[in-house]
Scaffold this motif. Sequence first.
Motif, short mmCIF file in Angstrom:
data_model
loop_
_atom_site.label_atom_id
_atom_site.label_comp_id
_atom_site.label_asym_id
_atom_site.label_seq_id
_atom_site.Cartn_x
_atom_site.Cartn_y
_atom_site.Cartn_z
N UNK A 48 -41.57 -9.68 -30.96
CA UNK A 48 -42.61 -10.70 -30.91
C UNK A 48 -43.93 -9.95 -30.80
N UNK A 49 -44.87 -10.31 -31.65
CA UNK A 49 -46.18 -9.67 -31.63
C UNK A 49 -47.21 -10.72 -31.23
N UNK A 50 -47.93 -10.43 -30.16
CA UNK A 50 -48.98 -11.30 -29.67
C UNK A 50 -50.31 -10.63 -29.96
N UNK A 51 -51.22 -11.35 -30.61
CA UNK A 51 -52.54 -10.81 -30.88
C UNK A 51 -53.59 -11.77 -30.33
N UNK A 52 -54.75 -11.22 -30.03
CA UNK A 52 -55.83 -12.03 -29.49
C UNK A 52 -55.74 -12.13 -27.99
N UNK A 53 -56.74 -12.74 -27.40
CA UNK A 53 -56.73 -12.88 -25.93
C UNK A 53 -55.61 -13.83 -25.52
N UNK A 54 -54.85 -13.39 -24.55
CA UNK A 54 -53.70 -14.18 -24.13
C UNK A 54 -53.59 -14.23 -22.62
N UNK A 55 -52.91 -15.26 -22.17
CA UNK A 55 -52.52 -15.35 -20.77
C UNK A 55 -51.02 -15.08 -20.77
N UNK A 56 -50.60 -14.07 -20.01
CA UNK A 56 -49.18 -13.75 -19.90
C UNK A 56 -48.63 -14.36 -18.62
N UNK A 57 -47.44 -14.91 -18.71
CA UNK A 57 -46.77 -15.53 -17.58
C UNK A 57 -45.47 -14.77 -17.36
N UNK A 58 -45.33 -14.17 -16.20
CA UNK A 58 -44.14 -13.42 -15.85
C UNK A 58 -43.36 -14.22 -14.82
N UNK A 59 -42.13 -14.60 -15.16
CA UNK A 59 -41.29 -15.32 -14.21
C UNK A 59 -40.28 -14.37 -13.61
#
Length: 162
Positions: A48-59
């Motif tokens: 999975x490739x995420x580009x741009x500003x992101x909010x990451x959620x770690x559970x």
Amino acid sequence: MLKSNGFRAALAASAFLIGATTLGHAQEFSKQNYNYSEFAKNAFSEAVVVTGPAKFIYLAGIGSEDPNDGSVRHADNFLEQCRFAWSKVKSALEANGATLADIVKATSYVTDIRYRQEMRDCRTETFEGIPLPPHTFLHINSLARPGMMFEVDVVAAVAADQ
């Protein structure tokens, strides 16, 4: 002195261009799932490739613990423990502005490798209609509470403004 001022002007122009380029891309966000092997299709995404500003959620690891008292629900029923854990994941993601479709990495832990197919069936059911995220499947000796047979931890990503 002139060289120094010229250098400063060039540096300022470069900083402006870098800033403008960064600002130009600041509003773009995308998440793309990829598969490179036939065996992985319909089982998990290999990347999975995420580009741009992101909010990451770690559970953290989520299993079949009762949310109120921590007791293990669905004793001796792997499939129901798996379904319950994924329902808790879904709720935790929703509380943070995300959905199951926003998961970029999942790791599942089972205490008995013979439940591999049931775990796969549970995931397929859970992610029906959306791409399966990259997934690591681990067989371990035990989980946090006696009687737990399944646990999963996930990372999700959404656009930063969500």
